[in-house]
Enzyme design. Structure first.
Site, PDB file in Angstrom:
ATOM      1  N   GLU A 121     -39.427  16.461  25.470  1.00 45.47           N
ATOM      2  CA  GLU A 121     -40.741  16.274  24.966  1.00 45.47           C
ATOM      3  C   GLU A 121     -41.601  15.432  25.919  1.00 45.47           C
ATOM      4  OE1 GLU A 121     -40.186  13.406  21.912  1.00 45.47           O
ATOM      5  OE2 GLU A 121     -42.032  13.856  21.004  1.00 45.47           O
ATOM      6  N   ARG A 138     -39.417  10.731  24.362  1.00 51.97           N
ATOM      7  CA  ARG A 138     -40.934  10.692  24.626  1.00 51.97           C
ATOM      8  C   ARG A 138     -41.001  10.464  26.235  1.00 51.97           C
ATOM      9  NH1 ARG A 138     -43.280   7.254  20.258  1.00 51.97           N
ATOM     10  NH2 ARG A 138     -41.256   5.817  20.889  1.00 51.97           N
ATOM     11  N   THR A 173     -31.746   4.055  18.996  1.00 53.19           N
ATOM     12  CA  THR A 173     -32.998   4.628  19.520  1.00 53.19           C
ATOM     13  C   THR A 173     -32.059   6.032  19.769  1.00 53.19           C
ATOM     14  OG1 THR A 173     -34.735   5.711  20.615  1.00 53.19           O
ATOM     15  CG2 THR A 173     -33.429   3.734  21.521  1.00 53.19           C
ATOM     16  N   ILE A 174     -32.674   7.239  19.417  1.00 59.74           N
ATOM     17  CA  ILE A 174     -31.920   8.497  19.840  1.00 59.74           C
ATOM     18  C   ILE A 174     -32.388   8.681  21.225  1.00 59.74           C
ATOM     19  CG2 ILE A 174     -31.647   9.659  17.737  1.00 59.74           C
ATOM     20  CD1 ILE A 174     -34.039  11.686  18.869  1.00 59.74           C
ATOM     21  N   ASP A 175     -33.305   8.383  21.719  1.00 58.84           N
ATOM     22  CA  ASP A 175     -33.749   8.679  23.040  1.00 58.84           C
ATOM     23  C   ASP A 175     -32.709   8.127  24.390  1.00 58.84           C
ATOM     24  OD1 ASP A 175     -36.078   9.854  21.970  1.00 58.84           O
ATOM     25  OD2 ASP A 175     -37.357   8.236  22.552  1.00 58.84           O
ATOM     26  N   GLY A 232     -25.125  24.568  28.636  1.00 55.09           N
ATOM     27  CA  GLY A 232     -25.531  25.707  29.659  1.00 55.09           C
ATOM     28  C   GLY A 232     -26.629  26.226  29.573  1.00 55.09           C
ATOM     29  N   SER A 285     -30.001  36.864  29.184  1.00 54.16           N
ATOM     30  CA  SER A 285     -30.743  35.892  28.433  1.00 54.16           C
ATOM     31  C   SER A 285     -31.035  34.440  28.894  1.00 54.16           C
ATOM     32  CB  SER A 285     -30.352  35.905  26.799  1.00 54.16           C
ATOM     33  OG  SER A 285     -29.109  35.268  27.032  1.00 54.16           O
ATOM     34  N   ASP A 319     -33.358   5.302  26.033  1.00 62.13           N
ATOM     35  CA  ASP A 319     -34.196   4.593  27.127  1.00 62.13           C
ATOM     36  C   ASP A 319     -34.246   3.409  27.056  1.00 62.13           C
ATOM     37  OD1 ASP A 319     -35.378   4.805  24.864  1.00 62.13           O
ATOM     38  OD2 ASP A 319     -37.498   5.327  25.427  1.00 62.13           O
ATOM     39  N   ARG A 337     -43.130   1.257  11.967  1.00 59.04           N
ATOM     40  CA  ARG A 337     -43.936   0.591  12.886  1.00 59.04           C
ATOM     41  C   ARG A 337     -45.102  -0.021  12.336  1.00 59.04           C
ATOM     42  NH1 ARG A 337     -41.495   4.570  17.042  1.00 59.04           N
ATOM     43  NH2 ARG A 337     -41.343   6.682  16.168  1.00 59.04           N
ATOM     44  N   ARG A 349     -28.844  30.293  21.449  1.00 58.18           N
ATOM     45  CA  ARG A 349     -28.203  31.006  22.336  1.00 58.18           C
ATOM     46  C   ARG A 349     -27.777  32.335  21.776  1.00 58.18           C
ATOM     47  NH1 ARG A 349     -27.980  31.106  27.904  1.00 58.18           N
ATOM     48  NH2 ARG A 349     -27.201  28.727  27.976  1.00 58.18           N
ATOM     49  N   GLN A 396     -33.505  16.164  14.856  1.00 56.82           N
ATOM     50  CA  GLN A 396     -32.422  15.665  15.892  1.00 56.82           C
ATOM     51  C   GLN A 396     -32.305  14.211  15.484  1.00 56.82           C
ATOM     52  OE1 GLN A 396     -34.023  16.841  20.104  1.00 56.82           O
ATOM     53  NE2 GLN A 396     -35.573  17.218  18.676  1.00 56.82           N
ATOM     54  N   GLY A 442     -38.544   4.327  15.282  1.00 58.45           N
ATOM     55  CA  GLY A 442     -37.955   5.474  14.799  1.00 58.45           C
ATOM     56  C   GLY A 442     -36.532   5.404  14.328  1.00 58.45           C
ATOM     57  N   ARG A 489     -21.374  -7.528   7.085  1.00 56.59           N
ATOM     58  CA  ARG A 489     -19.898  -7.738   6.949  1.00 56.59           C
ATOM     59  C   ARG A 489     -19.410  -8.804   7.812  1.00 56.59           C
ATOM     60  NH1 ARG A 489     -17.349  -2.433   4.359  1.00 56.59           N
ATOM     61  NH2 ARG A 489     -18.436  -2.670   2.482  1.00 56.59           N
ATOM     62  N   ASP A 537     -37.559   0.008  22.106  1.00 56.81           N
ATOM     63  CA  ASP A 537     -38.062  -0.834  22.874  1.00 56.81           C
ATOM     64  C   ASP A 537     -39.295  -1.775  22.406  1.00 56.81           C
ATOM     65  OD1 ASP A 537     -39.668   1.419  22.964  1.00 56.81           O
ATOM     66  OD2 ASP A 537     -39.911   1.431  25.158  1.00 56.81           O
ATOM     67  N   HIS A 567     -37.911  16.647  14.446  1.00 55.43           N
ATOM     68  CA  HIS A 567     -37.139  15.470  13.926  1.00 55.43           C
ATOM     69  C   HIS A 567     -35.736  15.730  13.295  1.00 55.43           C
ATOM     70  CE1 HIS A 567     -41.207  13.959  14.132  1.00 55.43           C
ATOM     71  NE2 HIS A 567     -40.617  12.717  14.127  1.00 55.43           N
TER      72      HIS A 567
HETATM   73  O1  F6P Z   1     -38.433   6.952  19.981  1.00 52.28           O
HETATM   74  C1  F6P Z   1     -37.624   7.939  19.220  1.00 52.28           C
HETATM   75  C2  F6P Z   1     -38.396   9.245  18.820  1.00 52.28           C
HETATM   76  O2  F6P Z   1     -37.698  10.252  18.141  1.00 52.28           O
HETATM   77  C3  F6P Z   1     -38.941   9.801  20.130  1.00 52.28           C
HETATM   78  O3  F6P Z   1     -38.007  10.910  20.872  1.00 52.28           O
HETATM   79  C4  F6P Z   1     -40.196  10.679  19.543  1.00 52.28           C
HETATM   80  O4  F6P Z   1     -40.998  11.122  20.694  1.00 52.28           O
HETATM   81  C5  F6P Z   1     -40.763   9.813  18.698  1.00 52.28           C
HETATM   82  O5  F6P Z   1     -39.630   8.856  18.102  1.00 52.28           O
HETATM   83  C6  F6P Z   1     -41.348  10.260  17.381  1.00 52.28           C
HETATM   84  O6  F6P Z   1     -41.714   9.366  16.682  1.00 52.28           O
HETATM   85  P1  F6P Z   1     -42.512   9.717  15.365  1.00 52.28           P
HETATM   86  O7  F6P Z   1     -41.232   9.987  14.057  1.00 52.28           O
HETATM   87  O8  F6P Z   1     -43.105   8.410  14.826  1.00 52.28           O
HETATM   88  O9  F6P Z   1     -43.517  10.983  15.257  1.00 52.28           O
END
Ligand code: F6P
Length: 318
Positions: free
Chosen positions: A217, A166, A120-122, A180, A210, A124, A66, A149, A250, A5, A19, A97, A248
């Site tokens: 996810e 994920r 990776t944005i996760d 918040g 509210s 992890d 991938r 909000r 994000q 990703g 560079r 990973d 996406h």
């Molecule tokens: O691993 C990064 C990630 O953005 C996860 O947060 C998300 O579950 C996954 O990739 C989505 O993957 P794809 O773009 O293949 O749907």
């Protein structure tokens, strides 16, 4: 190469690797579409000028994929032959990973030097406090939740907002606290539906009109975000409930200053390690210092969520 990703900051990391190679008069070749491009020999020679004006760009100029074929020994053999044919003798993999797992297997089979840069944005990955793209994704998601909000409070609504992650709740926990949110559901801790309901009722009684619930996810409540919303609507008819899945969006956007600086630091270290003859390492950030972790450990190690932040979140919802 970039793999898996995409994440904001990958371009800044490519720029840094290219560079740094130029600085050390080392030839640099970019591989398009990750391991798939390696198998297909989709290579491009890169000079310091090939990476002009990309530090601020989201996505990855080298594209990402991938690759299923790289999971086979034949695919990896083809990839290795291509690298050798192009006189490539070290690999920098920018990814998560799955990409590192590919790198470890490739190194074991072909004894090819591999250094990983966590992208990776996760967030992890074990061995680094921050992965590339995580800080940008946090700010993107938080900004989106702030906007939700506004409409939630105008209509006295309860919103379930699903953020990416994920297997990890880093984005949910941090954006939840930052925006918040009244409740945060993450894979690392099963809050339980009754407790969530009780907490939302408590907020309502305390005068809140509210509410926002941030759901990762990969949350383990056993229900998806729409089912969660239905459950709450059935049990709290006084609320109008809506769902927003950020998805996406994000993963896109211009990287934050933090991600650009991190990418620049990690790229320098990755190339210097290869030049020093090192392999099978991931470069990362520990206590704000660039450090290295065994690549296999980076995949297998358990990266812990900050329990103190969960406590802070609980107190903030009083
Ligand atoms: O691993 C990064 C990630 O953005 C996860 O947060 C998300 O579950 C996954 O990739 C989505 O993957 P794809 O773009 O293949 O749907």
């Amino acid at each position: 190469m970039t793999s898996g990703g995409d994440a904001p900051g990958m371009n800044a990391a490519i720029r840094s690797v290219v560079r740094t190679c130029a600085y050390y008069s080392t030839e640099c070749v970019g591989i398009y579409r990750g391991y798939q491009g390696m198998i297909e020999g989709d290579f491009v020679t890169m000079t310091a000028r090939s990476v002009n004006n990309i530090i601020q760009k989201g996505g990855t100029i080298l594209k990402s994929a991938r690759s299923k074929e790289f999971m086979t020994a034949e695919g990896r053999k083809k990839a290795c032959d291509n690298l050798k044919e192009h006189d490539i003798d070290g690999l920098v993999v920018i990814g998560g990973d799955g990409s590192f797992t590919g790198g470890v297997v490739f190194n074991k089979e072909h004894n090819f030097p591999v250094i990983g840069i966590p992208g990776t944005i996760d967030n992890d990955i074990f061995g680094t406090s921050h992965t590339l793209g995580y800080d940008t994704a946090l700010n993107t998601a938080m900004d989106a939740i702030d906007k939700i909000r506004d409409t939630a409070s105008s209509h006295n609504r309860l919103f379930f907002v699903e953020v990416m992650g994920r297997d990890a709740g880093f984005i949910a926990l941090n954006t939840g606290v930052g925006a918040g949110a009244e409740e945060i559901l993450i894979p690392e801790e099963d809050l339980g539906l009754d407790r969530m309901l009780e907490s939302l009722k408590k907020s309502r009684r305390s005068g809140k009109s509210s509410s926002i619930v941030v759901v990762a996810e990969g949350d383990k409540s056993g229900r998806n975000v729409y089912q969660l919303a239905e459950y709450v609507e059935e049990n709290m008819p006084e609320y109008e409930v809506r769902v927003s899945v950020l998805g996406h969006m994000q993963r896109g956007g211009s990287p934050t200053c933090f991600d650009r600086v991190l990418a620049s630091r990690l790229g320098v270290k990755a190339v210097e390690l290869l030049i020093d003859g090192k392999s099978n390492l991931m470069v990362g950030l520990k206590n704000d210092k660039v450090s290295t972790t065994d690549l296999e450990k980076a995949i297998k190690g358990q990266c812990e969520i900050d329990m103190e932040l969960l406590r802070v979140s609980d107190i903030m919802t009083t």
